[in-house]
Design a protein around this motif. Structure first.
Motif, PDB file in Angstrom:
ATOM      1  N   UNK A 202     -34.470 -21.408 -10.189  1.00 27.03           N
ATOM      2  CA  UNK A 202     -33.757 -21.572  -8.913  1.00 27.03           C
ATOM      3  C   UNK A 202     -32.278 -21.241  -9.087  1.00 27.03           C
ATOM      4  N   UNK A 203     -31.689 -21.749 -10.163  1.00 29.00           N
ATOM      5  CA  UNK A 203     -30.250 -21.521 -10.397  1.00 29.00           C
ATOM      6  C   UNK A 203     -29.931 -20.035 -10.519  1.00 29.00           C
ATOM      7  N   UNK A 210     -29.731 -14.561  -4.151  1.00 26.57           N
ATOM      8  CA  UNK A 210     -31.021 -14.497  -3.450  1.00 26.57           C
ATOM      9  C   UNK A 210     -31.422 -15.911  -3.023  1.00 26.57           C
ATOM     10  N   UNK A 211     -30.871 -16.359  -1.900  1.00 22.48           N
ATOM     11  CA  UNK A 211     -31.123 -17.728  -1.452  1.00 22.48           C
ATOM     12  C   UNK A 211     -32.528 -17.889  -0.871  1.00 22.48           C
ATOM     13  N   UNK A 212     -33.098 -16.812  -0.366  1.00 22.39           N
ATOM     14  CA  UNK A 212     -34.458 -16.896   0.186  1.00 22.39           C
ATOM     15  C   UNK A 212     -35.457 -17.196  -0.925  1.00 22.39           C
ATOM     16  N   UNK A 213     -35.399 -16.424  -2.016  1.00 19.57           N
ATOM     17  CA  UNK A 213     -36.307 -16.668  -3.137  1.00 19.57           C
ATOM     18  C   UNK A 213     -36.004 -18.007  -3.803  1.00 19.57           C
ATOM     19  N   UNK A 214     -34.724 -18.347  -3.887  1.00 26.75           N
ATOM     20  CA  UNK A 214     -34.357 -19.644  -4.463  1.00 26.75           C
ATOM     21  C   UNK A 214     -34.968 -20.797  -3.684  1.00 26.75           C
ATOM     22  N   UNK A 215     -34.978 -20.675  -2.358  1.00 31.92           N
ATOM     23  CA  UNK A 215     -35.590 -21.709  -1.519  1.00 31.92           C
ATOM     24  C   UNK A 215     -37.092 -21.792  -1.763  1.00 31.92           C
ATOM     25  N   UNK A 216     -37.741 -20.631  -1.879  1.00 32.66           N
ATOM     26  CA  UNK A 216     -39.193 -20.601  -2.104  1.00 32.66           C
ATOM     27  C   UNK A 216     -39.540 -21.237  -3.440  1.00 32.66           C
ATOM     28  N   UNK A 217     -38.799 -20.895  -4.491  1.00 30.01           N
ATOM     29  CA  UNK A 217     -39.074 -21.435  -5.825  1.00 30.01           C
ATOM     30  C   UNK A 217     -38.803 -22.934  -5.870  1.00 30.01           C
ATOM     31  N   UNK A 218     -37.766 -23.388  -5.158  1.00 33.47           N
ATOM     32  CA  UNK A 218     -37.419 -24.816  -5.174  1.00 33.47           C
ATOM     33  C   UNK A 218     -38.521 -25.679  -4.573  1.00 33.47           C
ATOM     34  N   UNK A 219     -39.360 -25.091  -3.706  1.00 35.26           N
ATOM     35  CA  UNK A 219     -40.438 -25.854  -3.077  1.00 35.26           C
ATOM     36  C   UNK A 219     -41.578 -26.159  -4.048  1.00 35.26           C
ATOM     37  N   UNK A 245     -28.189 -24.547  -1.617  1.00 34.56           N
ATOM     38  CA  UNK A 245     -29.047 -23.844  -0.653  1.00 34.56           C
ATOM     39  C   UNK A 245     -28.718 -24.270   0.778  1.00 34.56           C
ATOM     40  N   UNK A 246     -28.593 -25.587   0.982  1.00 34.09           N
ATOM     41  CA  UNK A 246     -28.325 -26.091   2.334  1.00 34.09           C
ATOM     42  C   UNK A 246     -26.919 -25.719   2.809  1.00 34.09           C
ATOM     43  N   UNK A 247     -25.968 -25.656   1.868  1.00 34.14           N
ATOM     44  CA  UNK A 247     -24.598 -25.305   2.239  1.00 34.14           C
ATOM     45  C   UNK A 247     -24.527 -23.878   2.768  1.00 34.14           C
ATOM     46  N   UNK A 248     -25.355 -23.009   2.189  1.00 34.06           N
ATOM     47  CA  UNK A 248     -25.370 -21.619   2.638  1.00 34.06           C
ATOM     48  C   UNK A 248     -25.769 -21.530   4.108  1.00 34.06           C
ATOM     49  N   UNK A 249     -26.635 -22.462   4.561  1.00 32.56           N
ATOM     50  CA  UNK A 249     -27.120 -22.431   5.945  1.00 32.56           C
ATOM     51  C   UNK A 249     -26.420 -23.471   6.828  1.00 32.56           C
ATOM     52  N   UNK A 250     -25.443 -24.222   6.254  1.00 28.76           N
ATOM     53  CA  UNK A 250     -24.741 -25.287   6.985  1.00 28.76           C
ATOM     54  C   UNK A 250     -25.714 -26.322   7.556  1.00 28.76           C
ATOM     55  N   UNK A 251     -26.705 -26.698   6.768  1.00 25.42           N
ATOM     56  CA  UNK A 251     -27.656 -27.746   7.178  1.00 25.42           C
ATOM     57  C   UNK A 251     -27.077 -29.098   6.739  1.00 25.42           C
ATOM     58  N   UNK A 252     -26.199 -29.644   7.591  1.00 31.56           N
ATOM     59  CA  UNK A 252     -25.412 -30.810   7.204  1.00 31.56           C
ATOM     60  C   UNK A 252     -26.265 -32.041   6.907  1.00 31.56           C
ATOM     61  N   UNK A 253     -27.297 -32.282   7.696  1.00 28.91           N
ATOM     62  CA  UNK A 253     -28.119 -33.476   7.481  1.00 28.91           C
ATOM     63  C   UNK A 253     -28.854 -33.408   6.149  1.00 28.91           C
ATOM     64  N   UNK A 254     -29.373 -32.234   5.802  1.00 28.21           N
ATOM     65  CA  UNK A 254     -30.041 -32.072   4.508  1.00 28.21           C
ATOM     66  C   UNK A 254     -29.062 -32.219   3.356  1.00 28.21           C
ATOM     67  N   UNK A 255     -27.850 -31.733   3.549  1.00 22.83           N
ATOM     68  CA  UNK A 255     -26.820 -31.912   2.509  1.00 22.83           C
ATOM     69  C   UNK A 255     -26.522 -33.393   2.313  1.00 22.83           C
ATOM     70  N   UNK A 256     -26.378 -34.123   3.429  1.00 21.12           N
ATOM     71  CA  UNK A 256     -26.108 -35.567   3.349  1.00 21.12           C
ATOM     72  C   UNK A 256     -27.250 -36.290   2.640  1.00 21.12           C
ATOM     73  N   UNK A 257     -28.492 -35.933   2.960  1.00 25.11           N
ATOM     74  CA  UNK A 257     -29.643 -36.556   2.299  1.00 25.11           C
ATOM     75  C   UNK A 257     -29.659 -36.263   0.810  1.00 25.11           C
ATOM     76  N   UNK A 258     -29.288 -35.041   0.424  1.00 30.62           N
ATOM     77  CA  UNK A 258     -29.267 -34.661  -0.993  1.00 30.62           C
ATOM     78  C   UNK A 258     -28.200 -35.453  -1.745  1.00 30.62           C
TER      79      UNK A 258
END
Length: 461
Positions: A202-203, A210-219, A245-258
């Protein structure tokens, strides 16, 4: 004819007996004395007398005997000894060629290949120069390619090669090398090493961009993996990667949960220098998150966090968003401009956008408060309460309606915003009937209780 038939039937039986006898002969051969004599003798021949080629030739003869006899332990000892002699005399070219030779010999046993690869891997860090190290890695990867019994060794060799490529600055090649390995299917790799390997994949994907593949591998990893305390370091690494990964998409709630998951790690809880900035990040990203049921539930739970008592400004900020009261953006800026401008979230290229997002969250909070207490309000008055102009007020109202946050209708001719939908007369009547029924039920119950008390009081006299 009967005799001929009998003789023909006896042929398979004789063949089976011969196979059984040969198998039993193989099993009965003891190569212990042969190895005890040949291995020290050939070591001395190679190391003391300077004849490594002759010694290796002799050992290859012994290896042939043990291999054809099906003795994996003895064959492994001889093969490993050949590899050791090549290393100790400094013959790196011979080391590579003999590894390939042993791996390709007829009826070679699986365990033997595993042992010589494991032995050769010990010499990678002892190679005299970079070229010899790379040649040995190439050889070992070649002999382990496509063999399920050496999948673990090949995965480790691939990671070593990827680390070398990364140090050379070739991140793309390193990431591609690691992507070839599907360690989640390896039964021979333990859980901790497997998680560590996937996190490295993932790193490298994220470092490559490649954030798309990184997201897929992280799952391939689930949060349940980190329920045991011995995986705390891996848990912190995992959530830090997820934050990227979440910062790239500005998914604030997921960042807070992480950040909150890292905050709850036992090793972090014991160190105030670590948990305090993490908790600050949780608060800031939670406030930046759009309002929904998950965000509201998280906010209510976080306000009860005891460690927030040590960070009063952040607890007060959470309380503002929890309380259904209007917040003035100008006053909030005066209180928190200095505090938040020093926070890493509001620095860098995205700092300006996050200030705008915070302003939007304050506006949306205020609109929800107004919608709760007003059935209708003039747009001019609404704009004054929100500290916005008419156009911006209408835009925010429309966005919230489109997102399904609230119900609203704007009469532009009258300049009125209505927050209560027009009810059907039948629904109003049914609601009134239900309320009256509940009221009469409560009155009847109260009369019953009063009568009961009077009866008890009369009996006491």
């Amino acid at each position: 004819m009967a005799q001929i038939g009998a003789s023909q039937n006896d042929k398979p039986a004789k063949k089976d007996k011969e196979e059984l006898s040969s198998t039993s002969t193989k099993a009965k051969i003891d190569f212990g004395p042969i190895l005890e004599a040949s291995i020290p003798q050939n070591r001395d021949l190679a190391l003391k007398e300077g004849k490594p080629a002759e010694a290796i030739e002799n050992l290859l003869g012994v290896e042939k005997q043990t291999r054809l006899a099906g003795d994996a332990i003895a064959t492994g000892k001889v093969a490993v000894e050949i590899v050791k002699i090549c290393y100790e005399v400094g013959d790196w070219e011979g080391l590579n060629s003999n590894i390939v030779l042993i791996s390709k010999r007829r009826q070679q046993l699986k365990q033997v290949l595993v042992e010589i690869v494991q032995e050769a891997m010990k010499y990678l860090d002892k190679a005299p120069d970079h070229d010899k190290k790379m040649e040995l890695i190439k050889t070992l990867r070649a002999v382990t390619d496509g063999k399920i019994h050496t999948e673990l060794e090949r995965a480790r060799l691939t990671r070593i090669l990827a680390q070398i490529r990364e140090k050379e600055g070739n991140i793309i090649e390193a990431a591609e090398l690691m992507q070839e390995v599907q360690v989640e299917t390896y039964g021979s790799m333990d859980k901790e090493e497997k998680v560590d390997y996937i996190l490295e994949q993932v790193r490298l994907c994220l470092d490559k961009g490649d954030f798309v593949r990184g997201t897929i591998v992280s799952k391939k990893i689930t949060p349940k993996t980190f329920e045991k305390d011995q995986l705390q370091d891996l848990k912190v690494r995992y959530y830090n990667l997820m934050i990227r990964i979440y910062t790239e998409k500005d998914e604030y709630l997921n960042i807070a949960n992480s950040y909150y998951s890292i905050f709850q790690t036992p090793q972090v809880q014991d160190d105030s220098a670590r948990w305090m900035p993490l908790l600050q990040n949780v608060v800031v990203y939670l406030v930046l998150s759009p309002h929904d049921n998950h965000q509201n539930d998280f906010l209510v739970r976080l306000v009860e966090e005891k460690k927030l008592e040590l960070m009063k400004p952040y607890k007060v900020l959470l309380t503002y968003f929890k309380t259904m009261e209007l917040m003035r953006w100008s006053s909030l800026q005066e209180l928190y401009k200095t505090e938040l401008s020093q926070h890493e979230v509001f620095k860098g290229d995205r700092g300006v956008k996050r200030w705008e997002d915070l302003h939007n969250r304050v506006i949306q909070h205020n609109i929800r408060v107004i919608a709760k207490y007003y059935t209708c309000i003039r747009m001019v008055r609404l704009a004054q309460l929100l500290e916005l102009d008419d156009e911006a007020t209408e835009k925010h109202l429309c966005d919230m309606v489109v997102n399904g946050v609230l119900w609203c209708r704007i009469d532009r001719l009258e300049g009125v915003a209505t927050f209560a939908p027009k009810e059907d007369p039948n629904d109003v009547l049914n609601s009134w009937s239900s309320n009256i029924s509940q009221l009469l039920g409560k009155v009847e119950k109260m009369c019953h209780l009063i009568h009961k008390e009077n009866m008890i009081a009369g009996a006491a006299k």
